[in-house]
Scaffold this motif. Structure first.
Motif, PDB file in Angstrom:
ATOM      1  N   LYS A 101      43.105  44.852  88.243  1.00 52.05           N
ATOM      2  CA  LYS A 101      42.374  43.685  88.550  1.00 52.05           C
ATOM      3  C   LYS A 101      41.100  44.315  89.763  1.00 52.05           C
ATOM      4  CE  LYS A 101      45.170  40.003  86.613  1.00 52.05           C
ATOM      5  NZ  LYS A 101      46.336  39.510  87.090  1.00 52.05           N
ATOM      6  N   ASN A 102      41.640  45.069  90.564  1.00 49.01           N
ATOM      7  CA  ASN A 102      40.451  45.590  91.644  1.00 49.01           C
ATOM      8  C   ASN A 102      39.662  46.756  91.061  1.00 49.01           C
ATOM      9  OD1 ASN A 102      41.111  43.323  93.362  1.00 49.01           O
ATOM     10  ND2 ASN A 102      43.355  44.300  93.734  1.00 49.01           N
ATOM     11  N   ASP A 103      40.095  47.227  89.971  1.00 54.18           N
ATOM     12  CA  ASP A 103      39.328  48.290  89.415  1.00 54.18           C
ATOM     13  C   ASP A 103      39.453  49.542  90.460  1.00 54.18           C
ATOM     14  OD1 ASP A 103      38.275  47.606  87.266  1.00 54.18           O
ATOM     15  OD2 ASP A 103      36.187  46.628  88.183  1.00 54.18           O
ATOM     16  N   LEU A 104      40.709  49.886  90.756  1.00 58.53           N
ATOM     17  CA  LEU A 104      41.169  50.742  91.599  1.00 58.53           C
ATOM     18  C   LEU A 104      41.892  52.197  90.924  1.00 58.53           C
ATOM     19  CD1 LEU A 104      42.219  48.635  94.459  1.00 58.53           C
ATOM     20  CD2 LEU A 104      39.831  49.715  94.252  1.00 58.53           C
ATOM     21  N   ILE A 105      41.990  52.099  89.682  1.00 68.43           N
ATOM     22  CA  ILE A 105      42.668  53.132  88.941  1.00 68.43           C
ATOM     23  C   ILE A 105      41.641  54.391  89.039  1.00 68.43           C
ATOM     24  CG2 ILE A 105      43.461  53.979  86.814  1.00 68.43           C
ATOM     25  CD1 ILE A 105      45.581  52.229  87.834  1.00 68.43           C
ATOM     26  N   VAL A 106      40.422  54.300  88.671  1.00 70.35           N
ATOM     27  CA  VAL A 106      39.448  55.474  88.697  1.00 70.35           C
ATOM     28  C   VAL A 106      39.464  55.944  90.090  1.00 70.35           C
ATOM     29  CG1 VAL A 106      37.341  56.138  87.986  1.00 70.35           C
ATOM     30  CG2 VAL A 106      38.606  54.668  86.467  1.00 70.35           C
ATOM     31  N   PRO A 107      39.105  55.027  91.084  1.00 66.69           N
ATOM     32  CA  PRO A 107      38.996  55.704  92.386  1.00 66.69           C
ATOM     33  C   PRO A 107      40.229  56.421  93.036  1.00 66.69           C
ATOM     34  CG  PRO A 107      38.117  53.320  92.420  1.00 66.69           C
ATOM     35  CD  PRO A 107      38.819  53.629  90.948  1.00 66.69           C
ATOM     36  N   LEU A 108      41.331  55.862  92.534  1.00 66.27           N
ATOM     37  CA  LEU A 108      42.565  56.466  93.106  1.00 66.27           C
ATOM     38  C   LEU A 108      42.927  57.835  92.377  1.00 66.27           C
ATOM     39  CD1 LEU A 108      44.852  55.582  95.185  1.00 66.27           C
ATOM     40  CD2 LEU A 108      45.880  54.156  93.470  1.00 66.27           C
ATOM     41  N   LYS A 109      42.437  57.969  91.117  1.00 64.00           N
ATOM     42  CA  LYS A 109      42.574  59.278  90.359  1.00 64.00           C
ATOM     43  C   LYS A 109      41.719  60.125  91.165  1.00 64.00           C
ATOM     44  CE  LYS A 109      43.437  58.039  85.766  1.00 64.00           C
ATOM     45  NZ  LYS A 109      43.089  58.315  84.473  1.00 64.00           N
ATOM     46  N   ALA A 110      40.547  59.788  91.487  1.00 61.87           N
ATOM     47  CA  ALA A 110      39.484  60.674  92.051  1.00 61.87           C
ATOM     48  C   ALA A 110      39.941  60.936  93.493  1.00 61.87           C
ATOM     49  CB  ALA A 110      38.231  59.772  91.844  1.00 61.87           C
ATOM     50  N   ALA A 111      40.363  60.087  94.175  1.00 64.50           N
ATOM     51  CA  ALA A 111      40.672  60.439  95.568  1.00 64.50           C
ATOM     52  C   ALA A 111      41.771  61.531  95.612  1.00 64.50           C
ATOM     53  CB  ALA A 111      41.336  59.201  96.403  1.00 64.50           C
ATOM     54  N   ILE A 112      42.696  61.430  94.595  1.00 67.04           N
ATOM     55  CA  ILE A 112      43.869  62.414  94.473  1.00 67.04           C
ATOM     56  C   ILE A 112      43.315  63.621  93.976  1.00 67.04           C
ATOM     57  CG2 ILE A 112      45.853  62.881  92.918  1.00 67.04           C
ATOM     58  CD1 ILE A 112      46.612  59.843  93.304  1.00 67.04           C
ATOM     59  N   ASN A 113      42.610  63.636  92.972  1.00 68.66           N
ATOM     60  CA  ASN A 113      41.957  65.065  92.241  1.00 68.66           C
ATOM     61  C   ASN A 113      41.014  65.853  93.432  1.00 68.66           C
ATOM     62  OD1 ASN A 113      43.429  64.912  89.976  1.00 68.66           O
ATOM     63  ND2 ASN A 113      41.912  63.750  88.863  1.00 68.66           N
ATOM     64  N   THR A 114      40.525  64.928  94.377  1.00 62.63           N
ATOM     65  CA  THR A 114      39.745  65.728  95.233  1.00 62.63           C
ATOM     66  C   THR A 114      40.168  65.993  96.622  1.00 62.63           C
ATOM     67  OG1 THR A 114      38.793  63.448  96.216  1.00 62.63           O
ATOM     68  CG2 THR A 114      37.473  64.613  94.387  1.00 62.63           C
TER      69      THR A 114
END
Lengths: 235, 235
Positions: A101-114
């Motif tokens: 709902k907060n559109d956080l799946i993509v940013p969370l993936k990105a943070a982990i991957n970086t």
């Protein structure tokens, strides 16, 4: 470099919140002063504020501060700017629903991957798998998807429990449930007993803690692996 | 007149499939020779054919035949024409997914409301509630909705389990899970222990079996009710 601890539980019987793993966390978060805490899973429906206090209290023992994601006006930016992230346990469906709902799946993936260091416990570990289809939680809300972060190329079953041979209860054992999962899904499932965790260093995935873990691969009998075992071959 | 038996389990410890409830089933299905069996929940991933054999074997003891819904070319018509219906246990998510995919939710509701006698056990009982959000099952598939038949105006928790005071396991108790449910949902939840069932006669809903049931109402402490208690006031 990706750095994750994917833990079965926050708390082992007879000790305080995160106590059993604090030494590991000192290391994971060695360059991190402030940890962004994702309180969405709300165990027992606790408020985001109260849950963050519990996390902060544990992290204060190793000289860190935990700040709740819910206190940021822009949670996406908070994740992008985080020095380190901890997603606590509770209800996996509620957690995933809030992340979508907060559109956080993509940013969370990105943070982990970086390379943002990430700690997950229980529900916060479930979301590190490909899907949440091996959670033990009650589906108290209907999330937009069961797809998760895919930080590891398999699924996690936290709080893994061996069958109780003396039980007269006729509900399914955990093993039966995971075998049913494999009638509809092919990815491996890692049954992590309480006190076990996965340490991820880039693409190196290792079982840690004192106990063996139980591995369920599609069309294979389940088997145990010792702490220290590398799971890179699983996918 | 609506007639349902909504049972916690198909099998109690130490006896055969449906044995503990056969006398009740003789009565529920007294005007029914052939029972339409919904095998979709597939416990342990058993085939629809094999599951139907188990059901048929039990019903043969009271002179009835069970025929699998999967054997009909038009399952909607099969439900409309059924003399009696039994939905067996297994995985609630798989069951509901199949019901939605085959467009059977509406016909099943209609059959129940027009008086076709219905038996549900475990997953087959979960779907009698308003939603499946109080199932104990693992979410191994993603169904289009968690909404269920609403044959009763509350939710069911089958295989209800009391907390084990000696357990060192840190996973949530059933009571904790249902209390979490009530942070996001307001309908009552009936915790049905194995060997208990709800008998529905039109709008009369009664707890049956030898054990008490545990009732969870929104914003109230949970409480026990004796067999024979009428639940008509709950909604």
């Amino acid at each position: 470099m990706r750095q994750l601890i994917i833990a079965s539980t926050s708390t082992v019987h007879g000790s305080g919140y995160l106590d059993y793993i604090l030494e590991e966390l000192s290391n994971l978060f060695k360059n991190t002063n402030t940890i962004l805490f994702v309180p969405y899973a709300r165990p027992s429906g606790i408020s985001h504020d109260d849950y963050t206090k519990i996390a902060n209290n544990a992290f204060s023992k190793i000289g860190k501060t935990a700040v709740g994601l819910h206190t940021f006006e822009n949670p996406k930016e908070a994740i992008e700017n985080a020095e380190g992230i901890f997603t606590g346990g509770g209800n996996t469906f509620v957690l995933v629903d809030q992340l979508y709902k907060n559109d956080l799946i993509v940013p969370l993936k990105a943070a982990i991957n970086t390379g943002t260091p990430y700690l997950g416990t229980s529900a916060g570990s479930n979301i590190c798998g490909l899907t949440i289809k091996t959670t033990n939680d009650m589906p108290i809300v209907y999330p937009p998807s069961f797809n998760a972060l895919g930080a590891v190329p398999f699924n996690i079953n936290p709080h893994y429990l061996d069958p109780d041979k003396n039980s007269k209860h006729m509900g399914e054992t955990r093993e039966t449930r995971i075998k049913e999962f494999h009638h509809y899904n092919t990815q491996p499932v890692i049954g992590l007993r309480e006190g076990s965790w996965l340490s991820v260093q880039n693409d190196d995935i290792t079982i840690r803690g004192a106990l063996t873990a139980r591995i369920f691969e599609h069309n294979k009998p389940p088997y145990e692996v010792n702490p220290g075992t590398n799971l890179n071959h699983l996918n």
